[in-house]
Design an enzyme around this catalytic site. Structure first.
Site, PDB file in Angstrom:
ATOM      1  N   ASP A 123      40.312  26.860  38.226  1.00  0.00           N
ATOM      2  CA  ASP A 123      40.410  28.065  39.040  1.00  0.00           C
ATOM      3  C   ASP A 123      39.221  28.967  38.648  1.00  0.00           C
ATOM      4  O   ASP A 123      38.622  28.754  37.578  1.00  0.00           O
ATOM      5  CB  ASP A 123      41.764  28.711  38.721  1.00  0.00           C
ATOM      6  CG  ASP A 123      41.886  30.114  39.241  1.00  0.00           C
ATOM      7  OD1 ASP A 123      41.677  30.311  40.444  1.00  0.00           O
ATOM      8  OD2 ASP A 123      42.183  31.029  38.440  1.00  0.00           O
ATOM      9  N   ASP A 125      38.668  33.059  39.254  1.00  0.00           N
ATOM     10  CA  ASP A 125      38.933  34.409  38.728  1.00  0.00           C
ATOM     11  C   ASP A 125      40.051  34.382  37.686  1.00  0.00           C
ATOM     12  O   ASP A 125      41.136  33.861  37.934  1.00  0.00           O
ATOM     13  CB  ASP A 125      39.329  35.351  39.870  1.00  0.00           C
ATOM     14  CG  ASP A 125      38.147  35.662  40.763  1.00  0.00           C
ATOM     15  OD1 ASP A 125      37.349  36.527  40.406  1.00  0.00           O
ATOM     16  OD2 ASP A 125      38.010  34.987  41.811  1.00  0.00           O
ATOM     17  N   ASP A 315      45.104  30.721  36.260  1.00  0.00           N
ATOM     18  CA  ASP A 315      45.829  31.887  35.737  1.00  0.00           C
ATOM     19  C   ASP A 315      46.756  32.530  36.771  1.00  0.00           C
ATOM     20  O   ASP A 315      47.515  33.431  36.443  1.00  0.00           O
ATOM     21  CB  ASP A 315      44.827  32.971  35.311  1.00  0.00           C
ATOM     22  CG  ASP A 315      44.180  33.631  36.509  1.00  0.00           C
ATOM     23  OD1 ASP A 315      43.746  32.902  37.416  1.00  0.00           O
ATOM     24  OD2 ASP A 315      44.146  34.877  36.570  1.00  0.00           O
TER      25      ASP A 315
HETATM   26  O1  LIG Z   1      41.949  31.552  42.983  1.00  0.00           O
HETATM   27  P1  LIG Z   1      41.103  32.522  42.229  1.00  0.00           P
HETATM   28  O2  LIG Z   1      39.744  32.001  41.906  1.00  0.00           O
HETATM   29  O3  LIG Z   1      41.810  33.041  41.004  1.00  0.00           O
HETATM   30  O4  LIG Z   1      40.898  33.750  43.227  1.00  0.00           O
HETATM   31  C1  LIG Z   1      41.990  34.610  43.517  1.00  0.00           C
HETATM   32  C2  LIG Z   1      41.474  35.957  43.914  1.00  0.00           C
HETATM   33  O5  LIG Z   1      40.497  36.304  42.923  1.00  0.00           O
HETATM   34  C3  LIG Z   1      39.778  37.510  43.123  1.00  0.00           C
HETATM   35  O6  LIG Z   1      40.626  38.606  42.836  1.00  0.00           O
HETATM   36  C4  LIG Z   1      41.029  38.675  41.477  1.00  0.00           C
HETATM   37  O7  LIG Z   1      39.882  38.853  40.655  1.00  0.00           O
HETATM   38  C5  LIG Z   1      39.158  40.107  40.900  1.00  0.00           C
HETATM   39  C6  LIG Z   1      37.925  40.116  40.024  1.00  0.00           C
HETATM   40  O8  LIG Z   1      38.235  39.933  38.680  1.00  0.00           O
HETATM   41  C7  LIG Z   1      40.098  41.281  40.633  1.00  0.00           C
HETATM   42  O9  LIG Z   1      39.437  42.507  40.899  1.00  0.00           O
HETATM   43  C8  LIG Z   1      41.339  41.166  41.519  1.00  0.00           C
HETATM   44  O10 LIG Z   1      42.263  42.187  41.205  1.00  0.00           O
HETATM   45  C9  LIG Z   1      42.024  39.800  41.307  1.00  0.00           C
HETATM   46  O11 LIG Z   1      43.092  39.619  42.231  1.00  0.00           O
HETATM   47  C10 LIG Z   1      39.195  37.580  44.509  1.00  0.00           C
HETATM   48  O12 LIG Z   1      38.565  38.820  44.691  1.00  0.00           O
HETATM   49  C11 LIG Z   1      40.253  37.309  45.570  1.00  0.00           C
HETATM   50  O13 LIG Z   1      39.677  37.320  46.842  1.00  0.00           O
HETATM   51  C12 LIG Z   1      40.845  35.945  45.287  1.00  0.00           C
HETATM   52  O14 LIG Z   1      41.792  35.613  46.260  1.00  0.00           O
END
Ligand SMILES: O=P(O)(O)OC[C@H]1O[C@H](O[C@H]2O[C@H](CO)[C@@H](O)[C@H](O)[C@H]2O)[C@H](O)[C@@H](O)[C@@H]1O
Length: 381
Positions: A123, A125, A315
């Site tokens: 994954d 983020d 995560d």
């Molecule tokens: O599947 P992932 O790679 O974990 O992506 C899921 C979402 O991740 C991002 O948002 C998350 O991370 C951001 C930066 O650290 C944070 O600001 C936010 O609160 C988290 O939800 C991304 O911006 C989303 O579009 C994804 O869906």
């Protein structure tokens, strides 16, 4: 005669205390816990499957399939980036949720994978990059990039993310990987032709391509609806949309969630899911990170193979679909990245991206040592 009804809760809390103690020991760097996870698995089974059913029900709640409650989203949003506390030996109530550290039981994981082809699914983020307030600045470190590059040299590797591929590619910048963006609704692989532009990837599967115009239409509506909420942000992830709550005052979360939900009234073919301080709108099709994992295994030629050992590290709540696929297939392992115990289908845990990086490095070291061993053995023959 012993009254089992009266004895059971007491016994259960004693067993819970034992499990917690064992986990505490197995997570301690002083006693890397050989054999302990197996022992805990038996105890957990003994504690009953009803708790697991309850856990799965809770995981399903709030998935936007009709019965979702805004309050339950808000509650889990509050919990989605919890304070940084390590579980202690006193956290008996959480013992069912604790997972052994994948670093402490690394040798056991390797033992489980013996004779099989490891494939890594990562994954982005919160796994490869730390969670930050601005989604545009979720950079991964150079050390992490190096670790992922090395992993991909030794094992087929895919990034599985809610982000759109172009965005995540700009962060990762490794052309040799597979990418499953938009929660697996956009799957691309490295191109093999010599003349292809560096970094250009071949489309392997896009199960939601007919939703593209709708997603762009809904993006405009969401931007309009949320523009009066300070801190709210809409992110276009190509086949899905994210509405970010992280920079919105907590008192406005309920109203914002209602606004997002109301958009779906006119779009019954879309549904809501939830991530870390984010609500996501996506096509209501039976496709998720778990399906993407299965698709990639098929594409790599391991559809029915028993000789494959997928390792999925994530995560987020959306990663649970992939953990569940591995659990149901009885193949490989899921590793949850979390500092606190959480309801999960994963079998192991890592605390944060820096531990993910260490784990990836150890996998590479292990693989290199195997290669060296084999060449020494070949020379002796
Ligand atoms: O599947 P992932 O790679 O974990 O992506 C899921 C979402 O991740 C991002 O948002 C998350 O991370 C951001 C930066 O650290 C944070 O600001 C936010 O609160 C988290 O939800 C991304 O911006 C989303 O579009 C994804 O869906």
């Amino acid at each position: 005669m012993m009254n089992h009804n009266v004895m059971a809760p007491d016994l259960k809390s004693q067993i819970n205390a034992v499990i917690t103690a064992m986990l505490w020991i197995s997570n301690s760097p002083v006693f890397p816990g050989a054999g302990i996870p197996e022992f805990m698995a038996l105890l957990r089974e003994f504690l009953g499957k009803s708790q697991k059913k309850l856990m799965m029900k809770r995981l399903k709640d709030g998935d936007g399939k009709g019965g979702a409650k805004v309050t339950s989203w808000i509650d889990s949003m509050r919990a989605s980036s919890p304070p940084r506390v390590r579980p202690t030996i006193h956290d008996c109530d959480n013992s069912d949720l604790l997972r052994p550290s994948a670093l402490n039981v690394f040798d056991q994981i390797i033992y489980k994978s013996r004779g099989k082809k490891i494939i890594t699914f990562l994954d982005y983020d919160g796994t490869l990059s730390p969670i930050v307030a601005d989604p545009e600045k979720a950079f991964m470190t150079e050390k992490m990039r190096e670790a992922v590059k090395n992993i991909a040299r030794h094992f087929p590797t895919a990034i599985v993310t809610g982000r759109c591929i172009d965005k995540v590619y700009n962060f990762v910048r490794l052309a040799e990987l597979y990418y499953a963006g938009s929660h697996g609704m956009d799957i691309k692989g490295p191109t093999k032709t010599r003349n292809s532009k560096k970094g250009k990837r071949a489309v392997l599967f896009q199960p939601a391509s007919q939703f593209l115009p709708t997603i762009n239409e809904v993006e405009k509506i969401l931007v309009e609806k949320t523009k009066s909420v300070p801190g709210a942000m809409v992110e276009n992830n190509k086949f899905c949309l994210s509405v970010h709550f992280r920079c919105v005052e907590e008192k406005s979360w309920g109203a914002l969630a209602e606004q997002v939900k109301s958009v779906l009234n006119d779009y019954p073919k879309l549904r809501l899911t939830q991530g870390r301080k984010v609500l996501e709108i996506r096509p209501n099709i039976k496709w998720d990170k778990g399906k993407a994992l299965e698709f990639l295994l098929r594409s790599l030629g391991y559809a029915k193979s028993q000789d494959v050992f997928p390792i999925y590290i994530g995560d987020d709540r959306t990663d649970e679909d992939a953990f569940k696929v591995l659990r149901n297939r009885g193949q490989g392992i899921g590793i949850l990245v979390s500092k606190v115990p959480r309801e999960t289908e994963a079998s192991y845990s890592l605390q944060d991206p820096s531990e993910v990086e260490q784990f990836l490095r150890r996998l590479v070291e292990y693989k290199r040592s195997r290669v060296n061993l084999t060449s020494v053995e070949t020379c002796r023959l």
